[in-house]
Enzyme design. Structure first.
Site, PDB file in Angstrom:
ATOM      1  N   HIS A  29       0.820  -1.210   0.000  1.00 41.15           N
ATOM      2  CA  HIS A  29       0.000   0.000   0.000  1.00 41.15           C
ATOM      3  C   HIS A  29       0.857   1.264   0.000  1.00 41.15           C
ATOM      4  O   HIS A  29       0.531   2.259  -0.631  1.00 41.15           O
ATOM      5  CB  HIS A  29      -0.935   0.005   1.203  1.00 41.15           C
ATOM      6  CG  HIS A  29      -2.155  -0.840   0.981  1.00 41.15           C
ATOM      7  ND1 HIS A  29      -2.894  -1.367   2.003  1.00 41.15           N
ATOM      8  CD2 HIS A  29      -2.750  -1.235  -0.158  1.00 41.15           C
ATOM      9  CE1 HIS A  29      -3.899  -2.062   1.490  1.00 41.15           C
ATOM     10  NE2 HIS A  29      -3.829  -2.002   0.188  1.00 41.15           N
ATOM     11  N   CYS A  69      -1.959  -6.470 -22.817  1.00 40.18           N
ATOM     12  CA  CYS A  69      -2.293  -5.920 -21.506  1.00 40.18           C
ATOM     13  C   CYS A  69      -1.272  -6.306 -20.445  1.00 40.18           C
ATOM     14  O   CYS A  69      -1.431  -6.009 -19.274  1.00 40.18           O
ATOM     15  CB  CYS A  69      -3.697  -6.344 -21.084  1.00 40.18           C
ATOM     16  SG  CYS A  69      -3.895  -8.124 -21.042  1.00 40.18           S
ATOM     17  N   GLU A  95      -1.475 -15.829 -23.536  1.00 39.20           N
ATOM     18  CA  GLU A  95      -0.454 -15.770 -22.487  1.00 39.20           C
ATOM     19  C   GLU A  95       0.224 -17.117 -22.260  1.00 39.20           C
ATOM     20  O   GLU A  95       0.927 -17.288 -21.263  1.00 39.20           O
ATOM     21  CB  GLU A  95      -1.039 -15.222 -21.183  1.00 39.20           C
ATOM     22  CG  GLU A  95      -2.267 -15.949 -20.681  1.00 39.20           C
ATOM     23  CD  GLU A  95      -2.852 -15.342 -19.415  1.00 39.20           C
ATOM     24  OE1 GLU A  95      -2.176 -14.560 -18.734  1.00 39.20           O
ATOM     25  OE2 GLU A  95      -4.013 -15.672 -19.101  1.00 39.20           O
ATOM     26  N   ASP A 142       2.499 -13.445 -18.073  1.00 40.70           N
ATOM     27  CA  ASP A 142       2.537 -14.907 -18.052  1.00 40.70           C
ATOM     28  C   ASP A 142       3.267 -15.468 -19.262  1.00 40.70           C
ATOM     29  O   ASP A 142       3.975 -16.464 -19.144  1.00 40.70           O
ATOM     30  CB  ASP A 142       1.116 -15.478 -17.980  1.00 40.70           C
ATOM     31  CG  ASP A 142       0.618 -15.522 -16.540  1.00 40.70           C
ATOM     32  OD1 ASP A 142       1.396 -15.959 -15.667  1.00 40.70           O
ATOM     33  OD2 ASP A 142      -0.521 -15.112 -16.282  1.00 40.70           O
TER      34      ASP A 142
HETATM   35  C1  PEP Z   1      -0.489 -11.163 -17.988  1.00 42.41           C
HETATM   36  O1  PEP Z   1      -0.317 -12.351 -17.701  1.00 42.41           O
HETATM   37  O2  PEP Z   1       0.254 -10.519 -18.742  1.00 42.41           O
HETATM   38  C2  PEP Z   1      -1.616 -10.408 -17.413  1.00 42.41           C
HETATM   39  C3  PEP Z   1      -1.906  -9.190 -17.830  1.00 42.41           C
HETATM   40  O3  PEP Z   1      -2.343 -10.992 -16.450  1.00 42.41           O
HETATM   41  P1  PEP Z   1      -1.915 -11.175 -14.933  1.00 42.41           P
HETATM   42  O4  PEP Z   1      -0.705 -10.301 -14.687  1.00 42.41           O
HETATM   43  O5  PEP Z   1      -3.114 -10.778 -14.155  1.00 42.41           O
HETATM   44  O6  PEP Z   1      -1.611 -12.625 -14.856  1.00 42.41           O
HETATM   45 MG    MG Z   2      -1.864 -13.601 -16.803  1.00 39.07          MG
END
Ligand code: PEP
Ligand code: MG
Length: 567
Positions: free
Chosen positions: A186, A499, A428, A452
């Site tokens: 935090h 993402c 991923e 991932d």
């Molecule tokens: C990823 O795996 O890139 C992703 C965006 O998901 P998370 O980080 O939540 O696994």
């Molecule tokens: Mg992921």
């Protein structure tokens, strides 16, 4: 020079003030009048809640709504019936209020600490913060007050608790150094929201740094320098100046279109974990939501959120984004994300185990609750469903069949829903990458989860320090995988986004432009910088760089090439 965790970027230079923890020692004693002792506890609790509410109100204005919620959450935790029962029970047994509080809160703290998930471990820090606050009230001791500070103060503290940050004299803090905490604590989240450079987990900093010393806090590199030599100080003053100018210059990109130097339109989206994150995303100019990690809704609850609860949360995001795309990822449970009430079996290798879409397709009734909520929210904006951890076509077909089933149910019940909702795949896993052509025939869009994808491609855990060198997006294997996914998506005519954290990497962005990535989704503060980077490159220049990068044999060569080309 001290090394710590780079928790909030920027360079702060100032005079050290070590904030000493209050003396909260007490003599445990037996009480006879237990009713009076319980009242004494209740009175202290009431004052604590009142002060915390005032801090939350102050924080709402000074920092932001999300951060204020951390404080408001303290009141809920402090008044938790389980905690109150445990304290009253201990007092009934003759313990003094102080001891009862310490025992009960330590029990809850240990419970949260024993959980694997970061979100729950954060709760342990909240419990410790609450204990300090109530104990200080019971003992009549003042807690650290950071509300009035001399100009350019480098605050050095064992642990920067949310309650300290709530009242911090933000204008006068040059930097923050702590002895504990990581990037997702935090303190780190709040320091970033306040845009104060912060280096966390600097061992023994409270004793090594002394009041009045000059210190440099390099929050970008995670370095603290005490009593710097003249030339080092001058060097950092220049860097601080450049950082400030660079940041101010980014303001020119606010409200602008996201386009490459030769006019190719891109989308800059934001990753969120809760509907409450949307105002911050919009404030930072997000054009869409590229990833709503829906599992946080599940983690923040004590039982499965109902269809109605989920619908309200998704609808809130869809409405706030006023028709802009909102990609909501269905429950990504397992791996590092535990949800205690789902009572999942412990596994030898949870990252390769029963997680994400694998879990959801086993518990179809549970999954349909989420799919129905998403379909219904789709009637209020441009909601898109994203399936996590896909490894084969069968999974996508199974989810799409469930979506169809849910549509028929909603139709029969006369409920509004989006009959054309898009269903996309989170790319991923290496398996998904290798069959990207086949998946592109099934999916309405792709979003690459590099966090991932890097881990699974390189067989390297993102949290393991020993092999952190292998966990890099610059390895040729990872770059080829990303290129393959994007090209297959583009060839099939579907939208391809990213993402994972790599979408915000200015070194990588030219390569992503060359491969044809359309949407870049990231945390809110990275958006303006990404818009600037994208604006600096034409497709032809990116292609030239990508050709060279793909010819490299090692991650080191790739990184050196990209660094040399960076603008
Ligand atoms: C990823 O795996 O890139 C992703 C965006 O998901 P998370 O980080 O939540 O696994
Ligand atoms: Mg992921």
């Amino acid at each position: 020079m001290y090394q710590g965790v780079n928790a909030s970027e920027g360079i702060g230079i100032g005079k050290v003030m070590v904030a000493v923890d209050p003396d909260l020692t007490f003599e445990p004693h037996e009480v006879a009048d237990t009713a009076a002792e319980k009242e004494r506890y209740q009175a202290a609790l009431a004052v604590f809640c009142e002060k915390t509410q005032a801090q939350a109100d102050h924080m709402k204005v000074a920092v932001g709504e999300n951060e204020a919620e951390i404080m408001a959450g303290h009141i809920i935790l402090a008044q938790d019936p389980g905690m109150t029962d445990a304290i009253n029970g201990a007092i009934d047994g003759g313990a003094c209020a102080e001891q009862a509080l310490v025992d009960a809160s330590t029990m809850f703290e240990n419970m949260f600490l024993s959980m694997d998930d970061e979100m729950f471990r954060l709760r342990a820090a909240d419990i410790a913060d609450i204990r300090t606050g109530i104990l200080a009230e019971l003992l009549g001791v003042e807690v650290v007050d950071l509300s009035v500070l001399p100009e350019n103060t480098v605050v050095v503290v064992h642990d920067l608790t949310p309650s300290m940050t709530a009242t911090i004299d933000k204008e006068h803090v040059a930097g923050i150094v702590t002895e504990t905490g990581g990037r997702t604590s935090h303190s780190a989240i709040i320091a970033r929201a306040l845009e104060i450079p912060a280096v966390l987990s600097v061992a023994n900093s409270c004793s090594a740094l002394r009041n009045g010393m000059t210190a440099i806090v390099d929050g970008s590199k995670g370095v603290v320098i005490a009593e710097p030599e003249g030339d080092v100080l001058a060097d950092y003053q220049a860097k601080a100046q450049a950082f400030a100018e660079d940041k101010a210059a980014l303001e020119a990109f606010r409200g602008q279109e996201t386009v490459t130097a030769d006019g190719i339109k891109k989308i800059l989206a934001c990753n969120i974990g809760s509907p409450n994150d949307v105002p911050n995303a919009l404030e930072h100019d997000a054009e869409a939501i590229g990833l709503f990690r829906s599992e946080f809704l599940f983690m923040d609850a004590t039982e499965l959120p109902s269809e109605e609860e989920q619908f309200q949360a998704y609808r809130k995001v869809a409405s706030a984004m006023k028709g802009a795309p909102v990609i909501i990822r269905t429950l990504d449970v397992g791996g590092d994300k535990a949800i205690p009430y789902l009572a999942m079996e412990p596994e030898e290798n949870p990252f390769m185990g029963f997680r994400a879409v694998r879990y959801c397709l086993e518990y179809v009734d549970q999954y349909k609750v989420q799919l129905r909520a998403l379909l219904r929210a789709g009637a209020f904006g441009d909601v898109k469903i994203m399936i996590p951890l896909v490894t084969c076509v069968e999974e996508v077909r199974a989810v799409k069949a469930l979506v169809e089933e849910c549509k028929h149910e909603l139709e029969a019940e006369g409920l509004k829903y989006d009959e054309n909702i898009e269903v996309g795949v989170m790319m991923e896993t290496p398996a998904a990458s290798l069959i990207a052509d086949k998946l592109a025939e099934e999916a309405d869009f792709f979003s690459i989860g590099t966090n991932d994808l890097i881990g699974y491609t390189m067989c390297a855990d993102r949290g393991n320090d020993h092999i952190s060198n292998l966990y890099q997006v610059y390895y040729p294997a990872v770059l080829r995988s990303i290129k393959n996914i994007i090209e297959n998506g583009v060839n099939a005519g579907i939208m391809v986004g990213m993402c994972g954290e790599a979408a915000a990497d200015p070194l990588l962005e030219p390569l992503l432009i060359s491969f044809g990535l359309e949407e870049f989704s990231m945390s809110a503060p990275s958006i303006l910088r990404a818009r600037k980077t994208i604006s600096q490159w034409s497709k032809a220049e990116c292609d030239e760089l990508a050709e060279k990068a793909l010819a490299c044999s090692t991650a080191e060569e790739v990184k050196a090439l990209l660094e040399a080309a960076a603008r």
